[in-house]
Motif scaffolding. Structure first.
Motif, PDB file in Angstrom:
ATOM      1  N   ARG A   5      21.781   5.434  12.022  1.00  0.00           N
ATOM      2  CA  ARG A   5      22.980   4.723  11.589  1.00  0.00           C
ATOM      3  C   ARG A   5      22.709   4.007  10.267  1.00  0.00           C
ATOM      4  O   ARG A   5      21.697   3.323  10.112  1.00  0.00           O
ATOM      5  CB  ARG A   5      23.403   3.708  12.653  1.00  0.00           C
ATOM      6  N   ARG A   6      23.609   4.174   9.337  1.00  0.00           N
ATOM      7  CA  ARG A   6      23.459   3.543   8.029  1.00  0.00           C
ATOM      8  C   ARG A   6      23.664   2.042   8.147  1.00  0.00           C
ATOM      9  O   ARG A   6      24.582   1.576   8.805  1.00  0.00           O
ATOM     10  CB  ARG A   6      24.491   4.135   7.054  1.00  0.00           C
ATOM     11  N   LYS A   7      22.766   1.282   7.529  1.00  0.00           N
ATOM     12  CA  LYS A   7      22.879  -0.172   7.567  1.00  0.00           C
ATOM     13  C   LYS A   7      24.128  -0.606   6.807  1.00  0.00           C
ATOM     14  O   LYS A   7      24.384  -0.167   5.683  1.00  0.00           O
ATOM     15  CB  LYS A   7      21.638  -0.795   6.930  1.00  0.00           C
ATOM     16  N   ARG A   8      24.881  -1.483   7.425  1.00  0.00           N
ATOM     17  CA  ARG A   8      26.115  -1.953   6.806  1.00  0.00           C
ATOM     18  C   ARG A   8      25.798  -2.942   5.703  1.00  0.00           C
ATOM     19  O   ARG A   8      24.912  -3.780   5.832  1.00  0.00           O
ATOM     20  CB  ARG A   8      26.986  -2.619   7.863  1.00  0.00           C
ATOM     21  N   ASP A   9      26.522  -2.827   4.600  1.00  0.00           N
ATOM     22  CA  ASP A   9      26.354  -3.751   3.484  1.00  0.00           C
ATOM     23  C   ASP A   9      26.824  -5.136   3.920  1.00  0.00           C
ATOM     24  O   ASP A   9      28.000  -5.327   4.231  1.00  0.00           O
ATOM     25  CB  ASP A   9      27.166  -3.259   2.286  1.00  0.00           C
ATOM     26  N   PRO A  10      25.924  -6.139   3.961  1.00  0.00           N
ATOM     27  CA  PRO A  10      26.327  -7.472   4.438  1.00  0.00           C
ATOM     28  C   PRO A  10      27.341  -8.158   3.535  1.00  0.00           C
ATOM     29  O   PRO A  10      28.012  -9.096   3.962  1.00  0.00           O
ATOM     30  CB  PRO A  10      25.007  -8.246   4.481  1.00  0.00           C
ATOM     31  N   PHE A  11      27.451  -7.697   2.287  1.00  0.00           N
ATOM     32  CA  PHE A  11      28.381  -8.321   1.337  1.00  0.00           C
ATOM     33  C   PHE A  11      29.664  -7.505   1.157  1.00  0.00           C
ATOM     34  O   PHE A  11      30.459  -7.787   0.265  1.00  0.00           O
ATOM     35  CB  PHE A  11      27.690  -8.517  -0.011  1.00  0.00           C
ATOM     36  N   ALA A  40      21.335 -11.930  -4.445  1.00  0.00           N
ATOM     37  CA  ALA A  40      22.720 -11.447  -4.464  1.00  0.00           C
ATOM     38  C   ALA A  40      23.466 -11.983  -5.680  1.00  0.00           C
ATOM     39  O   ALA A  40      24.243 -11.260  -6.326  1.00  0.00           O
ATOM     40  CB  ALA A  40      23.430 -11.865  -3.178  1.00  0.00           C
ATOM     41  N   LEU A  41      23.245 -13.240  -6.014  1.00  0.00           N
ATOM     42  CA  LEU A  41      23.886 -13.832  -7.196  1.00  0.00           C
ATOM     43  C   LEU A  41      23.417 -13.145  -8.469  1.00  0.00           C
ATOM     44  O   LEU A  41      24.225 -12.837  -9.364  1.00  0.00           O
ATOM     45  CB  LEU A  41      23.579 -15.326  -7.251  1.00  0.00           C
ATOM     46  N   ALA A  42      22.106 -12.902  -8.576  1.00  0.00           N
ATOM     47  CA  ALA A  42      21.576 -12.251  -9.778  1.00  0.00           C
ATOM     48  C   ALA A  42      22.134 -10.842  -9.923  1.00  0.00           C
ATOM     49  O   ALA A  42      22.507 -10.417 -11.021  1.00  0.00           O
ATOM     50  CB  ALA A  42      20.044 -12.222  -9.719  1.00  0.00           C
ATOM     51  N   ARG A  43      22.194 -10.124  -8.823  1.00  0.00           N
ATOM     52  CA  ARG A  43      22.734  -8.764  -8.871  1.00  0.00           C
ATOM     53  C   ARG A  43      24.200  -8.760  -9.281  1.00  0.00           C
ATOM     54  O   ARG A  43      24.682  -7.804  -9.891  1.00  0.00           O
ATOM     55  CB  ARG A  43      22.582  -8.101  -7.501  1.00  0.00           C
ATOM     56  N   ALA A  44      24.911  -9.837  -8.936  1.00  0.00           N
ATOM     57  CA  ALA A  44      26.333  -9.931  -9.288  1.00  0.00           C
ATOM     58  C   ALA A  44      26.544 -10.374 -10.731  1.00  0.00           C
ATOM     59  O   ALA A  44      27.681 -10.445 -11.189  1.00  0.00           O
ATOM     60  CB  ALA A  44      27.025 -10.898  -8.337  1.00  0.00           C
ATOM     61  N   GLY A  45      25.458 -10.695 -11.441  1.00  0.00           N
ATOM     62  CA  GLY A  45      25.586 -11.081 -12.846  1.00  0.00           C
ATOM     63  C   GLY A  45      25.591 -12.563 -13.102  1.00  0.00           C
ATOM     64  O   GLY A  45      25.952 -13.014 -14.190  1.00  0.00           O
ATOM     65  N   ALA A  46      25.189 -13.367 -12.107  1.00  0.00           N
ATOM     66  CA  ALA A  46      25.122 -14.814 -12.295  1.00  0.00           C
ATOM     67  C   ALA A  46      23.791 -15.209 -12.919  1.00  0.00           C
ATOM     68  O   ALA A  46      22.768 -14.546 -12.730  1.00  0.00           O
ATOM     69  CB  ALA A  46      25.295 -15.530 -10.960  1.00  0.00           C
ATOM     70  N   GLY A 231      11.493 -11.269  18.247  1.00  0.00           N
ATOM     71  CA  GLY A 231      12.826 -11.392  18.814  1.00  0.00           C
ATOM     72  C   GLY A 231      13.899 -11.372  17.752  1.00  0.00           C
ATOM     73  O   GLY A 231      14.963 -10.765  17.925  1.00  0.00           O
ATOM     74  N   ALA A 232      13.601 -12.017  16.629  1.00  0.00           N
ATOM     75  CA  ALA A 232      14.572 -12.061  15.538  1.00  0.00           C
ATOM     76  C   ALA A 232      14.831 -10.685  14.957  1.00  0.00           C
ATOM     77  O   ALA A 232      15.966 -10.355  14.586  1.00  0.00           O
ATOM     78  CB  ALA A 232      14.087 -13.017  14.454  1.00  0.00           C
ATOM     79  N   GLU A 233      13.797  -9.864  14.880  1.00  0.00           N
ATOM     80  CA  GLU A 233      13.971  -8.520  14.337  1.00  0.00           C
ATOM     81  C   GLU A 233      14.964  -7.711  15.176  1.00  0.00           C
ATOM     82  O   GLU A 233      15.666  -6.848  14.666  1.00  0.00           O
ATOM     83  CB  GLU A 233      12.620  -7.799  14.278  1.00  0.00           C
ATOM     84  N   LEU A 234      15.016  -8.011  16.474  1.00  0.00           N
ATOM     85  CA  LEU A 234      15.900  -7.275  17.369  1.00  0.00           C
ATOM     86  C   LEU A 234      17.294  -7.886  17.477  1.00  0.00           C
ATOM     87  O   LEU A 234      18.285  -7.163  17.577  1.00  0.00           O
ATOM     88  CB  LEU A 234      15.280  -7.218  18.771  1.00  0.00           C
ATOM     89  N   LEU A 235      17.371  -9.227  17.460  1.00  0.00           N
ATOM     90  CA  LEU A 235      18.612  -9.904  17.810  1.00  0.00           C
ATOM     91  C   LEU A 235      19.280 -10.663  16.678  1.00  0.00           C
ATOM     92  O   LEU A 235      20.448 -11.036  16.789  1.00  0.00           O
ATOM     93  CB  LEU A 235      18.345 -10.891  18.965  1.00  0.00           C
ATOM     94  N   ALA A 236      18.556 -10.928  15.595  1.00  0.00           N
ATOM     95  CA  ALA A 236      19.068 -11.823  14.558  1.00  0.00           C
ATOM     96  C   ALA A 236      19.575 -11.066  13.339  1.00  0.00           C
ATOM     97  O   ALA A 236      19.344  -9.864  13.171  1.00  0.00           O
ATOM     98  CB  ALA A 236      17.959 -12.797  14.132  1.00  0.00           C
ATOM     99  N   ASN A 237      20.266 -11.793  12.472  1.00  0.00           N
ATOM    100  CA  ASN A 237      20.614 -11.278  11.155  1.00  0.00           C
ATOM    101  C   ASN A 237      19.354 -11.132  10.314  1.00  0.00           C
ATOM    102  O   ASN A 237      18.415 -11.921  10.439  1.00  0.00           O
ATOM    103  CB  ASN A 237      21.547 -12.254  10.428  1.00  0.00           C
ATOM    104  N   ASP A 238      19.332 -10.147   9.427  1.00  0.00           N
ATOM    105  CA  ASP A 238      18.284 -10.150   8.411  1.00  0.00           C
ATOM    106  C   ASP A 238      18.691 -11.163   7.339  1.00  0.00           C
ATOM    107  O   ASP A 238      19.773 -11.753   7.404  1.00  0.00           O
ATOM    108  CB  ASP A 238      18.032  -8.756   7.836  1.00  0.00           C
ATOM    109  N   VAL A 239      17.824 -11.400   6.363  1.00  0.00           N
ATOM    110  CA  VAL A 239      18.101 -12.475   5.406  1.00  0.00           C
ATOM    111  C   VAL A 239      19.336 -12.195   4.556  1.00  0.00           C
ATOM    112  O   VAL A 239      20.059 -13.130   4.182  1.00  0.00           O
ATOM    113  CB  VAL A 239      16.880 -12.752   4.502  1.00  0.00           C
ATOM    114  N   ALA A 244      24.976 -13.848   3.513  1.00  0.00           N
ATOM    115  CA  ALA A 244      26.386 -13.493   3.321  1.00  0.00           C
ATOM    116  C   ALA A 244      27.310 -14.661   3.622  1.00  0.00           C
ATOM    117  O   ALA A 244      28.398 -14.762   3.047  1.00  0.00           O
ATOM    118  CB  ALA A 244      26.747 -12.295   4.191  1.00  0.00           C
ATOM    119  N   THR A 245      26.898 -15.577   4.520  1.00  0.00           N
ATOM    120  CA  THR A 245      27.759 -16.724   4.800  1.00  0.00           C
ATOM    121  C   THR A 245      27.885 -17.628   3.570  1.00  0.00           C
ATOM    122  O   THR A 245      28.957 -18.178   3.297  1.00  0.00           O
ATOM    123  CB  THR A 245      27.227 -17.541   5.991  1.00  0.00           C
ATOM    124  N   THR A 246      26.789 -17.769   2.816  1.00  0.00           N
ATOM    125  CA  THR A 246      26.847 -18.564   1.590  1.00  0.00           C
ATOM    126  C   THR A 246      27.662 -17.859   0.516  1.00  0.00           C
ATOM    127  O   THR A 246      28.500 -18.485  -0.165  1.00  0.00           O
ATOM    128  CB  THR A 246      25.423 -18.837   1.069  1.00  0.00           C
TER     129      THR A 246
END
Length: 302
Positions: A5-11, A40-46, A231-239, A244-246
């Motif tokens: 399964r392709r990883k979904r773009d978090p942004f 993410a900010l740098a990639r967006a041109g900030a 546990g985080a690798e299985l159940l949590a968000n990656d960084v 993405a919330t910020t």
């Protein structure tokens, strides 16, 4: 590989183009959630300023963001949030207007110790240092301030007259939760003050959910860190998903004062969504008392 399964773009769905040409300050950007946010900010041109305690690592991160892949305009300045003299020096070194201030840096206080200024380590690093840093930079901020909190605040209580635990028992989870409740109350009062003065600056609060980061990576917590990380690798968000919330707060037309979390089961992982906070975190009287205490302790004012 076929069938994977392709990883979904978090942004996905966020207006990253709106960040192009902006200037942001992101604390805690050398690792984990802050690194993903700054990237993410740098990639967006900030243009991104990276206040870092480890300046050498900060320079390496800035070089990565300035590489051809990003084409960024990033720089590093020294900041130790557990030392108010460092906070003042860092704020004084940042000149010119700032579109976004992201108070991301935070730590889990594994030992009952104090900052350089004698504050309990968790409250000093996660709240009082960022509080002073924001007050010192506030006149330069033009658009939005985002403070990274945690849903751990929902289990916490706080006494503004006893921030150093003189009359309260201490434990790592309790100290962490209490520091994040302080961040929630700070954000509540900061938003109220900005609106009262007619400022165009908006402030937001976030919780990234459970993030697979290095917050538990301490020398004396080797086995515990490996268990938590596994546990985080299985159940949590990656960084990136946590960041993405910020980015949501920086790009979406949401109301000032909003609290943004994730939509998954148990709020452990998922996509950004407007979130609810504890009744204590909505107490304007308590927030005002905490603000007054923080001003006295840091020697900084709104």
């Amino acid at each position: 590989m076929a069938g994977r399964r392709r990883k979904r773009d978090p942004f996905e769905g966020l207006d990253l183009a709106s960040l192009n040409g902006t200037r942001a300050v992101v604390t805690g950007a050398t690792n984990g959630l802050g690194l993903a946010t700054a990237r993410a900010l740098a990639r967006a041109g900030a243009s991104v300023i990276l206040p870092a305690r480890d300046v050498d690592l900060g320079r390496r991160r800035a070089e990565e963001f300035n590489a051809a892949e990003f084409g960024g305009d990033c720089s590093v300045v020294r900041l130790d949030l557990a030392d108010l003299s460092s906070v003042r020096d860092c704020a004084a070194s940042i000149e010119g207007p700032i579109d976004f201030l992201v108070n991301n840096a935070g730590m889990f206080p594994h030992t009952h110790s104090q900052t350089v200024d004698g504050f309990e380590l968790g409250i000093g690093t996660n709240f009082l240092g960022p509080f002073a840093f924001t007050n010192l930079l506030l006149a330069q901020v033009r658009r939005r301030i985002v403070c990274v909190a945690s849903d751990a605040h929902k289990a916490a209580r706080i006494d503004p007259d006893d921030l150093n635990y003189a009359d309260a028992s201490w434990s790592p989870p309790r100290a962490y939760a209490r520091s994040k409740l302080a961040v929630m109350l700070w954000g509540l009062e900061l938003d109220r003050r900005l609106r009262t003065t007619g400022s165009p600056v908006e402030t937001m609060l976030t919780t990234p959910g459970w993030v697979a980061s290095n917050i538990s990576n301490k020398p004396h917590l080797g086995l515990a860190h490996r268990i938590v990380r596994g546990g985080a690798e299985l159940l949590a968000n990656d960084v990136d998903a946590g960041a993405a919330t910020t980015i949501y707060c920086l790009t979406q037309p949401i109301a000032t004062g909003s609290y943004v979390g994730v939509d998954g089961i148990g709020a452990l992982r998922g996509r950004p969504v407007l979130f609810g906070r504890s009744p204590t975190a909505c107490d304007f009287g308590l927030a005002g008392r905490l603000w007054e205490a923080a001003e006295k302790l840091t020697g900084t004012e709104f």
